[in-house]
Design a protein around this motif. Structure first.
Motif, PDB file in Angstrom:
ATOM      1  N   LEU A   1      -4.023  -9.857  -0.923  1.00  0.00           N
ATOM      2  CA  LEU A   1      -2.698  -9.987  -0.772  1.00  0.00           C
ATOM      3  C   LEU A   1      -1.657  -9.710  -1.792  1.00  0.00           C
ATOM      4  CD1 LEU A   1      -2.492 -12.825   1.947  1.00  0.00           C
ATOM      5  CD2 LEU A   1      -2.801 -10.459   2.333  1.00  0.00           C
ATOM      6  N   GLU A   2      -1.934 -10.238  -2.899  1.00  0.00           N
ATOM      7  CA  GLU A   2      -0.995 -10.141  -4.230  1.00  0.00           C
ATOM      8  C   GLU A   2      -1.056  -8.417  -4.723  1.00  0.00           C
ATOM      9  OE1 GLU A   2      -1.811 -13.030  -7.040  1.00  0.00           O
ATOM     10  OE2 GLU A   2      -0.838 -14.345  -6.122  1.00  0.00           O
ATOM     11  N   VAL A   3      -2.254  -8.095  -4.902  1.00  0.00           N
ATOM     12  CA  VAL A   3      -2.767  -6.743  -5.291  1.00  0.00           C
ATOM     13  C   VAL A   3      -2.103  -5.664  -4.166  1.00  0.00           C
ATOM     14  CG1 VAL A   3      -4.250  -4.904  -5.744  1.00  0.00           C
ATOM     15  CG2 VAL A   3      -4.674  -7.222  -6.686  1.00  0.00           C
ATOM     16  N   ALA A   4      -2.165  -5.856  -3.148  1.00  0.00           N
ATOM     17  CA  ALA A   4      -1.486  -4.938  -2.079  1.00  0.00           C
ATOM     18  C   ALA A   4       0.060  -5.102  -2.184  1.00  0.00           C
ATOM     19  CB  ALA A   4      -1.900  -5.424  -0.583  1.00  0.00           C
ATOM     20  N   LEU A   5       0.610  -6.194  -2.264  1.00  0.00           N
ATOM     21  CA  LEU A   5       1.955  -6.245  -2.310  1.00  0.00           C
ATOM     22  C   LEU A   5       2.574  -5.684  -3.524  1.00  0.00           C
ATOM     23  CD1 LEU A   5       2.716  -9.743  -0.868  1.00  0.00           C
ATOM     24  CD2 LEU A   5       2.905  -7.498   0.243  1.00  0.00           C
ATOM     25  N   ARG A   6       1.935  -5.997  -4.572  1.00  0.00           N
ATOM     26  CA  ARG A   6       2.503  -5.391  -6.214  1.00  0.00           C
ATOM     27  C   ARG A   6       2.287  -4.125  -6.332  1.00  0.00           C
ATOM     28  NH1 ARG A   6       0.214 -10.001 -10.033  1.00  0.00           N
ATOM     29  NH2 ARG A   6       1.628 -11.821  -9.216  1.00  0.00           N
ATOM     30  N   ASP A   7       1.344  -3.083  -5.403  1.00  0.00           N
ATOM     31  CA  ASP A   7       1.271  -1.776  -5.449  1.00  0.00           C
ATOM     32  C   ASP A   7       2.463  -1.107  -5.080  1.00  0.00           C
ATOM     33  OD1 ASP A   7       0.219   0.646  -5.675  1.00  0.00           O
ATOM     34  OD2 ASP A   7      -1.338   0.489  -4.026  1.00  0.00           O
ATOM     35  N   PRO A   8       3.342  -0.512  -6.010  1.00  0.00           N
ATOM     36  CA  PRO A   8       4.437   0.318  -5.420  1.00  0.00           C
ATOM     37  C   PRO A   8       4.078   1.461  -4.568  1.00  0.00           C
ATOM     38  CG  PRO A   8       3.927   0.663  -7.798  1.00  0.00           C
ATOM     39  CD  PRO A   8       2.978  -0.535  -7.386  1.00  0.00           C
ATOM     40  N   GLU A   9       2.860   1.995  -4.783  1.00  0.00           N
ATOM     41  CA  GLU A   9       2.592   3.184  -4.116  1.00  0.00           C
ATOM     42  C   GLU A   9       1.805   2.835  -2.663  1.00  0.00           C
ATOM     43  OE1 GLU A   9       0.807   5.955  -6.509  1.00  0.00           O
ATOM     44  OE2 GLU A   9       2.438   6.498  -7.661  1.00  0.00           O
ATOM     45  N   ALA A  10       1.932   1.593  -1.974  1.00  0.00           N
ATOM     46  CA  ALA A  10       1.176   1.105  -1.189  1.00  0.00           C
ATOM     47  C   ALA A  10       1.267   1.973  -0.035  1.00  0.00           C
ATOM     48  CB  ALA A  10       1.376  -0.573  -0.965  1.00  0.00           C
ATOM     49  N   THR A  11       0.653   2.204   0.896  1.00  0.00           N
ATOM     50  CA  THR A  11       0.521   2.955   2.104  1.00  0.00           C
ATOM     51  C   THR A  11       0.338   1.840   3.432  1.00  0.00           C
ATOM     52  OG1 THR A  11      -1.505   3.889   2.168  1.00  0.00           O
ATOM     53  CG2 THR A  11       0.425   4.881   1.086  1.00  0.00           C
ATOM     54  N   SER A  12       0.571   2.430   4.631  1.00  0.00           N
ATOM     55  CA  SER A  12       0.473   1.397   5.727  1.00  0.00           C
ATOM     56  C   SER A  12      -1.362   1.397   5.886  1.00  0.00           C
ATOM     57  CB  SER A  12       0.872   2.225   6.871  1.00  0.00           C
ATOM     58  OG  SER A  12       0.427   3.321   7.074  1.00  0.00           O
ATOM     59  N   ALA A  13      -1.867   2.326   5.356  1.00  0.00           N
ATOM     60  CA  ALA A  13      -3.348   2.436   5.442  1.00  0.00           C
ATOM     61  C   ALA A  13      -4.012   1.367   4.382  1.00  0.00           C
ATOM     62  CB  ALA A  13      -3.912   3.678   5.236  1.00  0.00           C
ATOM     63  N   SER A  14      -3.392   1.135   3.210  1.00  0.00           N
ATOM     64  CA  SER A  14      -4.042   0.496   2.227  1.00  0.00           C
ATOM     65  C   SER A  14      -3.330  -1.120   2.536  1.00  0.00           C
ATOM     66  CB  SER A  14      -3.362   0.832   0.962  1.00  0.00           C
ATOM     67  OG  SER A  14      -2.133   0.599   0.784  1.00  0.00           O
ATOM     68  N   LEU A  15      -2.394  -1.223   3.061  1.00  0.00           N
ATOM     69  CA  LEU A  15      -1.958  -2.564   3.333  1.00  0.00           C
ATOM     70  C   LEU A  15      -2.824  -2.962   4.448  1.00  0.00           C
ATOM     71  CD1 LEU A  15       1.865  -2.312   3.190  1.00  0.00           C
ATOM     72  CD2 LEU A  15       0.477  -3.413   1.483  1.00  0.00           C
ATOM     73  N   ARG A  16      -3.330  -2.053   5.493  1.00  0.00           N
ATOM     74  CA  ARG A  16      -4.178  -2.423   6.662  1.00  0.00           C
ATOM     75  C   ARG A  16      -5.397  -3.049   6.117  1.00  0.00           C
ATOM     76  NH1 ARG A  16      -3.949  -1.994  12.245  1.00  0.00           N
ATOM     77  NH2 ARG A  16      -5.733  -1.570  13.129  1.00  0.00           N
ATOM     78  N   ALA A  17      -5.857  -2.129   5.123  1.00  0.00           N
ATOM     79  CA  ALA A  17      -7.294  -2.572   4.849  1.00  0.00           C
ATOM     80  C   ALA A  17      -7.138  -3.872   3.857  1.00  0.00           C
ATOM     81  CB  ALA A  17      -7.755  -1.602   3.582  1.00  0.00           C
TER      82      ALA A  17
END
Length: 418
Positions: free
Chosen positions: A206-222
């Protein structure tokens, strides 16, 4: 009635005091019986004066004394007037001697009895203290030993009597408690480690996904899906721990359990898993009526079958059998797989004890066989595991014989954690 002052307390009636009073009481009772017997025996030996056919006879072993005109010993001849004169005198002398003798016997025996009674109090107190000395040793050790010093032992010495047996039993109890405390501490440490791992993985995802400035809905969903998988692993682990604790606690009620029906139901739900692992299933399902907890028994069967499927070899086999042997229902699960050293077999039934990589499974928690062992112990069942020379395990659970027909299968038991 006046109330007792709070600071004044009656002396404690210790076992030593009770034993002393018992010794003194037994001594006085025996001495009184001996004195009574002596009194009557001496009374029988005192002189008696009898007349027979004009003859005066003195019987007994004591000297009756002499009286005027009556100086003969033994039977006296019937001299005219002598019988009438001597008989009252002799009877008086014999009675006086008898009374004096018995009175002197009572006085001297009473004095001796009083002296011995006082002496018996001291001797009884000393002997009671000597007899109870091992108990004081056990009491002192019990007060000294705590959860942090269960390794200490009493190590009683002396004759092989009941007190030494009590000390040895206490040492054995300390040994079981020490092993139980060590196992509990090890279990808590292992459980904490096992729970920390999925929690740390979930937090990292969860921390890696939230800190990613280029996170997309697909990456967050994964990331959320992977976090859910970690959460499911935690749920399974917690469920396994709860089942293990429930099995170690023991059973409050025993109900009729059909091992054959439970085994058939578990196999029906595991056939797809066996086919996916390219395993063949062989069954020998025969009637087997037992008594216990149906839910825990189903978990036992499921864990054994899952273990046999998960830790197997490609194109391997799993055999499941139920039946009755010598009046006792049994469940048998055999599988192929890696060779297990016999000296490592016991580790498989401990929580979180995993073997070499050949026996590890991505979905395993290290609790399956530990739960099986706890459930078997809760049912008073014999758990037997044998390593196969060709690889794999053969595990048999032999349940106690069911109660006779017409009697209730429900019962109560108090389980002591091993």
């Amino acid at each position: 009635m006046t109330a007792m002052h709070p600071g004044l307390r009656l002396p404690r009636h210790s076992v030593r005091l009770r034993l002393t009073l018992l010794y003194v009481g037994l001594f006085l009772a025996s001495a009184a019986c001996l004195l009574t017997m002596t009194y009557f025996l001496v009374d029988q030996q005192l002189p008696r004066v009898t007349t027979n056919g004009g003859m005066i006879a003195i019987s007994g072993g004591l000297d009756a004394g002499a009286s005027p005109g009556c100086t003969s010993q033994g039977p006296l001849p019937a001299v005219p007037g002598q019988v009438d004169t001597c008989q009252p005198l002799l009877q008086e002398v014999a009675g006086r001697v008898g009374r004096n003798t018995l009175n002197q016997l009572l006085i001297e025996s009473g004095i001796a009895l009083g002296i011995m009674a006082v002496a018996s109090v001291g001797l009884g107190w000393l002997m009671a203290g000597r007899v109870l000395s091992p108990l004081r040793t056990i009491t002192a050790a019990a007060r000294r030993i705590s959860a942090r010093s269960l390794h200490q032992r009493i190590a009683m010495t002396g004759p092989d009597d009941e007190l030494k047996e009590l000390g040895d039993t206490f040492d054995q109890l300390l040994g079981r408690l020490d092993a139980s405390f060590r196992a509990q501490r090890q279990f808590v440490a292992n459980a904490s480690h096992e729970l920390r791992t999925p929690l740390a993985r979930q937090r990292t995802l969860l921390e890696v996904a939230l800190r990613d400035p280029e996170a997309t809905s697909a990456s967050l969903r994964a990331a959320c899906e992977r976090a859910l998988v970690a959460g499911e692993q935690q749920e399974r682990l917690i469920a396994g721990l709860l089942t293990l604790a429930r099995g170690e606690r023991g059973l409050d009620r025993f109900e009729p359990v059909d091992l054959a029906a439970i085994a058939a139901g578990v196999l029906a739900g595991r056939r797809d898993d066996a086919e996916a692992a390219q395993l063949s299933l062989a069954t020998r399902i025969e009637p087997a009526e037992a008594a216990g907890d149906p839910g825990l028994t189903e978990r036992l069967v499921a864990n054994l079958v899952d273990n046999a499927i998960r830790y197997n070899a490609a194109d391997g086999q799993v055999e499941i059998g139920t039946g009755t042997r010598a009046g006792r229902p049994y469940l048998e699960v055999t599988n192929t797989g890696p060779v297990i050293p016999p000296d490592q077999l016991g580790r498989l039934f401990r929580p979180f004890q995993r073997m070499d990589p050949a026996r590890r499974s991505p979905g395993g928690l290290g609790l399956g066989l530990a739960i099986v062992s706890a459930i078997a112990a809760a049912h008073d069942a014999d758990l037997r595991a044998v390593t196969r020379a060709a690889g794999g395990l053969a595990i048999e659970v032999l349940f106690p014989a069911p109660p006779p027909a017409g009697s209730s299968a429900r019962g109560e038991r108090v389980a002591v954690p091993a």
